[in-house]
Write an enzyme that holds these catalytic residues in place. Structure first.
Site, short mmCIF file in Angstrom:
data_model
loop_
_atom_site.label_atom_id
_atom_site.label_comp_id
_atom_site.label_asym_id
_atom_site.label_seq_id
_atom_site.Cartn_x
_atom_site.Cartn_y
_atom_site.Cartn_z
CE LYS A 37 -4.21 -2.00 1.89
NZ LYS A 37 -5.33 -1.87 2.84
N GLY A 51 -2.32 2.46 13.44
CA GLY A 51 -1.59 2.00 12.26
C GLY A 51 -2.31 2.42 10.99
#
Ligand code: ATR
Length: 273
Positions: free
Chosen positions: A66, A129
């Protein structure tokens, strides 16, 4: 001509994206082919170059790529910028457009599918996160009374809160500070459930809660959901609806047609037992 899409990750075998997009394509009559690509570690850009050269129109991106996708893009949406991560790309000639639909998919699942408005609510999210980063702007767009981020590592929670503070009422702290506070909706965006662990959230945080939501999907009644259930929370959910809704966002972005997610959610739901 059939348009090509793919999901890239490593490992990739577990991905439900081909199944989901296949169901969407069938239901909407779109002529697409959607495959899985196991990207070599350290070789993300090369694998995407090959897919684009072969006419690929768009991709979903899953772990661990990502951030690579963020770097690869030529244009990034505001929510992708805040998340610092990208889960969907669209290719048009030299343009590589990047999006992050995880947070909007989550909000749509909560508000639309589960019928739980976030406006005016006290919302708690556990973890700081990538999953939390993606959710913050879409959450704040719903105008909760308060968005509280709790994390083991305090610096990460504070940094995230500071980054989105201009967008709404947000607070950050450690788990111990939650003692004595109550919330209307509690989200677990830590990776603890992947290891059958429980983030150290006090049961009192759930005393007024109407919904406890585990972002992980398909793990059944995780320690977090069990704690919420024991604390009397009536509605428990995992991330199956979020998975379907983020896919629907990408599908609409690529194809201009919004698929219905109900069939996908029904097919992929794993009972919370
Ligand atoms: P993701 O992209 O899935 O959010 P990540 O960026 O590695 O994954 O973040 C994982 C999050 O889960 C972090 O907030 C982490 O807390 P720390 O920042 O303090 O490390 C949290 N986490 C993981 N295991 C946990 C556990 N057993 N208890 C509490 N928090 C946990």
């Amino acid at each position: 001509m059939t348009d090509r899409y793919a999901v890239i990750g490593n490992p990739i075998q577990q991905s439900k994206s081909p199944l989901i997009h296949g169901m969407f394509a069938e239901a909407t009559g779109q002529d697409i082919a959607y495959s899985k690509i196991e990207g070599p570690l350290g070789g993300f850009a090369g694998a995407v170059d090959v897919f684009r050269a072969a006419g690929g129109r768009g991709m979903n991106i899953t772990a661990p790529f990502k951030l690579d996708a963020f770097a690869y893009a030529t244009e990034r949406s505001e929510r992708a910028q805040l998340a610092g991560a990208v889960n969907a790309m669209k290719f048009e000639g030299a343009r590589i457009m990047a999006e992050n639909f995880d947070g909007v998919g989550l909000v749509r699942d909560v508000v639309h599918n589960l019928g739980c408005a976030l406006a005016g609510k006290r919302v708690l999210i556990l973890g700081a996160g990538g999953a939390t980063r993606g959710a913050l702007l879409p959450f704040l767009a719903e105008k909760p009374a308060l968005l509280c981020i709790a994390n083991r590592t305090l610096d990460k929670a504070h940094a995230l809160a500071a980054a989105v503070a201009p967008h709404g009422a947000v607070q950050a702290g450690g788990y111990a500070e939650l003692e004595g506070q109550s919330f209307d909706v509690v989200f677990n965006a830590t990776s603890a459930s992947l290891y059958a662990e429980l983030p150290p959230v006090p049961a009192s945080a759930f005393s007024q809660a109407v919904l406890a939501y585990e972002l992980a999907y398909g793990k059944g009644l995780t320690p977090f959901l069990r704690l919420a259930q024991n604390a009397g929370v009536q509605q428990l959910a995992d991330g199956v609806g979020m998975l379907a809704e983020q896919a629907a966002e990408a599908f609409e972005w690529w194809r201009g047609v919004r698929p219905d997610t109900r069939g996908v959610i029904e097919k992929l739901t794993v009972p919370l037992v």
